[in-house]
Motif scaffolding. Structure first.
Motif, PDB file in Angstrom:
ATOM      1  N   THR A  28       1.170  -1.284   0.067  1.00  9.52           N
ATOM      2  CA  THR A  28      -0.089   0.263  -0.467  1.00  9.52           C
ATOM      3  C   THR A  28       0.717   1.427  -0.275  1.00  9.52           C
ATOM      4  N   LEU A  92      -6.689   4.100  -0.776  1.00  9.11           N
ATOM      5  CA  LEU A  92      -6.553   3.430  -2.624  1.00  9.11           C
ATOM      6  C   LEU A  92      -7.583   4.270  -3.589  1.00  9.11           C
ATOM      7  N   THR A 126      -2.842   6.796   4.355  1.00 10.94           N
ATOM      8  CA  THR A 126      -1.805   5.884   4.186  1.00 10.94           C
ATOM      9  C   THR A 126      -0.461   6.354   4.418  1.00 10.94           C
TER      10      THR A 126
END
Length: 437
Positions: A28, A92, A126
């Motif tokens: 990620t 994402l 993230t």
């Protein structure tokens, strides 16, 4: 159900499920960092197609860095309230959408919406705070190594992808380089949905390295209740702390001298000195390779040595390399020495910084405290992204920006030695093993 079954299957083979969560987190952060690095390869193509100046495009990238960093403390709250999986998938999705939609943008304001807002918020969810939270929740042993591995992905992705992206831009146009990132975001979101769980207890485990009946020495603290006011409450508690101020100040310099300056402007800098985009991106990839080794090594070292001294050397060597860069030969060979020294500590500063924050403020607050420290990092990146672009537009050279960043790094190397060395804390057995991280 699938995660629990996989965890049990791995446990019978002596593999802790925390490594699966760390692996998906690595992918990620790798993909998100590649999305952050890609716009740096598009400065000249966007200028050529739309007539936007370096300063105008740098403004959008600077706002992206600021939002990226300021999301850090609130990302920690969102992870606490909604879980790691939901936050990773949301980030994402935002980044994939922002990168896909930019291919049909034609106005500068659209660039601000897609690259500043969507990309800034998505990557902020993230960012390095995710790595810090995963490492602290899922690992007791090897925590520094895990932080180093996850941190390495954050720089390696944005550097290793650039040569391929630059080649695609040169042969097929800048829009083509977006496709691999979009596919990567979709693929990894599916992996996160299937494999990531919030805490070890969700799959019936203790954190890696925590034996039953063991907990940190000292009185147990009550669980922290998280809401969107909590980051500001924690900031108010630590704002007068000398260690926090030094970590935030030096991380501001870290962002100024990496993401904001080199990540954003290196390809443009090389173009000014006669080196085309593809070999310039190859130098960045070389930095990524050295960074991958250097940051993991930094995580290993941070478990064994004084983290203040590690930061002293990291910042000092980075500052000297930035002073040297304007005087190097701008060939792929001449820049090799710079790539080695600069790449080895690109973000090797993160594991010692996370360790110092955790040792000073404790595991319950480390996510939020590091979130604010990371916000300072990205504000530094935003300052350099815009400032270097402005200097380039005004003076037609990046040299003053490189000198300024180099001097700031030398200052940071001195400041970190003013942090009081944290006392070592040992673990001790307790009567019942009810506490879980």
């Amino acid at each position: 159900m699938f995660a629990s079954q996989l965890s049990a299957w791995l446990q019978r083979r002596g593999i802790h499920y925390g490594w699966i969560v760390a692996a998906v987190t690595f992918l990620t952060m790798l993909t998100m960092s590649a999305a952050l690095g890609l716009p740096g390869a598009m400065l000249k193509p966007l200028t050529a197609e739309f007539g936007w100046s370096t300063e105008q495009i740098s403004s959008a990238l600077a706002l992206r860095f600021a939002l990226f960093g300021l999301m850090g403390p609130f990302a920690a709250v969102l992870m606490e309230r909604f879980g790691l999986r939901a936050v990773m998938c949301a980030g994402l999705t935002l980044v994939g959408a922002g990168m896909a939609l930019v291919t049909v943008a034609s106005q500068l304001w659209q660039l601000f919406v897609l690259w500043s807002l969507l990309l800034g918020l998505g990557t902020g969810l993230t960012a390095l705070v995710l790595g810090a939270v995963v490492a602290n929740r899922w690992f007791v042993a090897r925590r520094g190594l895990v932080v180093g591995m996850l941190t390495a992905s954050a720089a390696t992705g944005q550097l290793a992808f650039l040569p391929f992206a630059a080649w695609m831009i040169e042969h097929w146009g800048w829009r083509s380089a977006v496709a691999p990132l979009f596919v990567g975001c979709v693929t990894i979101a599916v992996l996160a949905l299937c494999l990531v769980r919030n805490r070890p207890s969700d799959v019936g485990l203790l954190p890696y390295g925590e034996a039953p009946g063991m907990q940190p020495a000292g009185p147990a603290a009550a669980p922290m209740v998280m809401n969107f006011g909590t980051p500001f409450k924690v900031l108010g508690e630590v704002i007068g702390n000398k260690t926090f101020l030094i970590l935030a100040g030096t991380f501001f310099i870290c962002g100024l001298s990496t993401n904001g300056l080199v990540q954003t402007h290196f390809i443009s800098l090389c173009g000014d000195n006669g080196l085309s985009a593809v070999p310039a991106a190859s130098v960045l990839a070389m930095m990524g390779a050295f960074d991958f080794v250097g940051t993991i090594l930094s995580g290993w070292l941070s478990d064994r040595y004084d983290n203040r001294k590690l930061l002293f050397w990291y910042y000092g060597l980075r500052g000297l390399s930035l002073f040297w860069l304007p005087h190097s030969e701008f060939t792929i060979y001449g820049l090799g020495l710079f790539a080695m020294f600069y790449g080895l500590d690109w973000i090797a500063t993160v594991p010692p910084t996370v360790k110092l924050a955790g040792a000073t403020f404790g595991p319950q607050k480390v996510g939020l405290v590091f979130g604010w420290v990371f916000a300072a990092h990205q504000l530094g990146a935003a300052t350099a992204a815009y400032g270097a672009g402005f200097a380039r537009t005004l003076l037609l050279t990046y040299t003053p920006a490189l000198y300024t960043a180099g001097a700031a790094c030398l200052l940071a190397s001195v400041l970190v030695m003013m942090i009081r060395r944290p006392a070592k804390q040992a673990a001790k057995p307790v009567a019942s093993a009810t506490a879980r991280a």
